[in-house]
Scaffold this active site. Structure first.
Site, short mmCIF file in Angstrom:
data_model
loop_
_atom_site.label_atom_id
_atom_site.label_comp_id
_atom_site.label_asym_id
_atom_site.label_seq_id
_atom_site.Cartn_x
_atom_site.Cartn_y
_atom_site.Cartn_z
N ASP A 1 4.17 -6.30 -6.64
CA ASP A 1 4.86 -5.49 -5.62
C ASP A 1 5.13 -6.33 -4.37
OD1 ASP A 1 4.66 -3.45 -7.38
OD2 ASP A 1 3.40 -2.15 -6.16
N ASP B 1 -0.59 2.40 -8.10
CA ASP B 1 0.85 2.13 -8.11
C ASP B 1 1.58 3.30 -8.76
OD1 ASP B 1 3.22 0.37 -7.90
OD2 ASP B 1 3.14 0.45 -10.07
N THR C 1 7.31 3.09 -4.66
CA THR C 1 7.44 3.96 -5.84
C THR C 1 6.82 5.34 -5.60
OG1 THR C 1 5.45 2.91 -6.73
CG2 THR C 1 7.53 2.09 -7.51
N THR C 2 5.66 5.38 -4.92
CA THR C 2 5.04 6.67 -4.60
C THR C 2 5.89 7.42 -3.59
OG1 THR C 2 2.87 5.68 -4.99
CG2 THR C 2 2.91 7.77 -3.83
#
Length: 560
Positions: free
Chosen positions: A397, A66, A99-100
């Site tokens: 998530d 994550d 997020t990445t």
């Protein structure tokens, strides 16, 4: 004789040792720091992304892929690179997924315009171009997003399952996607649909067993709290019990070490003890009169009260965590009482079934079949503690993605399809714009291709070959064409393959990445205070502290 020129005084503005760096060199250094962070995260993107094992200074290991969690654990100190940490955290808090992607996009935007800065283009032109391109991208996403009709509950549930599965495809739990997708969708649908407060979904980790042993309880479950011996004599199963939630202490208070009670006769001392017992017995009798069969309290319930309840077939639990007590009230109804007097029937809750259940090596109190259940509990099982922690992060998530899909209901094709379409759209619009801005728009369009390219690289595909096929398909108008990491060709229609993502994830990621890139481009000087390099020693102690601490040592302290 000619007079000498007057001496120019030396002006000292900053403290000695202050480091200042400015100009293009500083800007390029900040860009390099952001690219270094993206290189660290890039291998975690997509369904074939790798995991990172991070060990902290206490020797505790965490395995995760994550983006927000990795950046938090790395403790990045570079001031410009911290901007990327902030946007990853914001994306995680707002949307829960992507997020990445947001970090990779921001770094790639900067990487693509680095050559323009080296050639002397003003950062302000680049910032203007980025904002223009970002607005075009957001407008295009809203144009091509697919809205699902919420009135058809079957189709809407199917949409949520696809969104949850897509979110999990890059996580450790991808092998159990159907099992966990159903669990996540059921959990979100059990919440109040107007509020959708994800904090009311409790998650409990239990070591041992396999992932398939994980449970979803429609109601509340929490680990058995500390109890005295009498608790074993209490009943552990009830049908339709009345439940009382308290914020009251039910134990005899121990006398304080320095307490002083002056009595002239033994009977007076006995009267004080009797009064204490009278107070606690009165409380217990008032609780029994309510008819409650399950008594929970945020504060301790002592051995006397525990045995008293056991003798009357009442279950009690003290020291219940505040979050769990709040969820119990949400599920069973009633309210938390801070006094034992004047408890009316409307203050009590009820549930269809209460039981104390053994799960793995732990015992859990379970409230099931709750009439007002706007909450639920996930009991996660697994081998290693680190693995269960990563499962919890993955489910968080997925829960956030499903929550956004419930609120929004608009989806786009995932797997790099939407990024390729935006890239083609911005290139097409950029050709019509004259001047330097055209270079910036082309750089923005090229940077968007980092997502499908990195998915291919992580899956072991030939990224150049796959991207050429995608460009050709998008030129023909196939807007849902994306990367296929399983097929021989490497390309497929991801909308038909049910690789769906809420459009909000992409809207948030692109706007946040563009704003972060603009922020870094607008910084032309960094002034670093010399003290900021050193660890803070904390505030100084007031004068005389040491003498007061040592006073009396080495000689008897006077009795008070």
């Amino acid at each position: 004789m000619q007079r000498g020129l007057p001496m120019q005084p030396t002006v000292v503005l900053l403290r000695e040792g202050t480091d200042t760096s400015q100009g293009n060199g500083q800007l390029l250094s900040n860009i390099a720091a952001c690219i270094a962070i993206a290189d660290t995260l890039s291998s975690t993107l997509g369904p074939r992304g790798m995991d990172k094992l991070i060990v902290n200074d206490r020797g505790e290991a965490q395995i995760t892929n994550d983006g927000a969690t990795i950046l938090k654990l790395l403790e990045i100190v570079h001031p410009a690179a911290k901007t990327l940490v902030d946007i990853a955290r914001a994306q995680d808090a707002e949307v829960g997924d992507g997020t990445t992607s947001v970090v990779l996009l921001a770094a790639q935007f900067l990487k693509e315009v680095r050559s323009l800065i080296e050639e002397g283009m003003s950062p302000h032109i680049i910032i203007k171009g980025f904002r223009m391109a970002s607005a075009m991208a957001i407008e295009r996403i809203k144009e091509i997003q697919v809205s699902i009709d919420k009135t058809d509950s079957e189709k809407f549930r199917d949409l949520l399952l696809k969104c949850a599965a897509t979110s999990m495809s890059s996580k450790l739990i991808q092998s159990q996607k159907p099992f966990f997708s159903n669990m996540v969708v059921d959990a979100v649908m059990s919440l109040d649909q107007d509020d959708l407060d994800e904090s009311l979904i409790g998650v409990k980790r239990i070591s041992g067993g396999g992932m398939q042993d994980s449970l979803l309880i429609q109601g509340v479950s929490f680990k058995k709290t500390f109890t005295y011996a009498g608790a074993e004599q209490q009943p552990k199963y009830f049908k339709d019990p009345l439940i009382l939630c308290l914020n009251v202490e039910l134990e005899l208070k121990a006398e304080k070490d320095n307490a002083e009670v002056r009595v002239e006769a033994v009977s007076e001392y006995q009267a004080i003890v009797d009064a204490e017992w009278e107070i606690i017995y009165r409380k217990l009798q008032l609780i029994e009169k309510t008819g409650a069969k399950v008594v929970l309290s945020k504060l301790p319930i002592g051995d006397l009260a525990t045995q008293w309840f056991a003798d009357r077939d009442i279950f009690c639990a003290g020291r219940v965590p505040a979050a769990d007590l709040k969820r119990v009230v949400q599920a069973v109804g009633g309210s938390i009482q801070s006094t034992c007097s004047d408890i009316r029937p409307e203050h009590l809750g009820t549930c269809g079934r209460f039981e104390e259940k053994q799960v793995g090596g732990e015992r859990f109190n379970v409230f099931a079949e709750c009439p007002k259940a706007k909450t639920c509990t996930l009991l996660l099982r697994g081998g290693a503690e680190q693995f269960i922690e990563e499962v919890e992060r993955s489910l968080h998530d997925a829960i956030m993605v499903v929550k956004r899909a419930v609120k929004n209901g608009d989806v786009v094709a995932g797997g790099g399809a939407i990024e390729m379409d935006l890239s083609a759209h911005i290139r097409e619009r950029g050709i019509a714009i004259k001047g330097k801005l055209q270079f910036v728009l082309m750089a923005f369009a090229k940077a968007l291709e980092i997502i499908p390219r990195q998915i291919c690289d992580n899956a072991g595909l030939d990224s150049t070959d796959v991207l050429n096929k995608l460009r050709m398909r998008h030129a023909r108008g196939e807007i849902s064409a994306g990367v296929d990491v399983d097929g021989a060709e490497g390309v497929r229609d991801n909308m038909e393959a049910f690789v769906w993502e809420p459009s909000l994830v992409k809207l948030n990621a692109i706007s946040s990445a563009a704003e972060a890139a603009c922020l870094i481009l607008s910084v032309d000087e960094t002034v670093r205070n010399p003290q900021s390099e050193q660890q803070s020693a904390g505030p100084r102690a007031p004068p005389g502290t040491a003498q007061r601490a040592l006073r009396g040592r080495g000689r008897g302290m006077p009795r008070r």
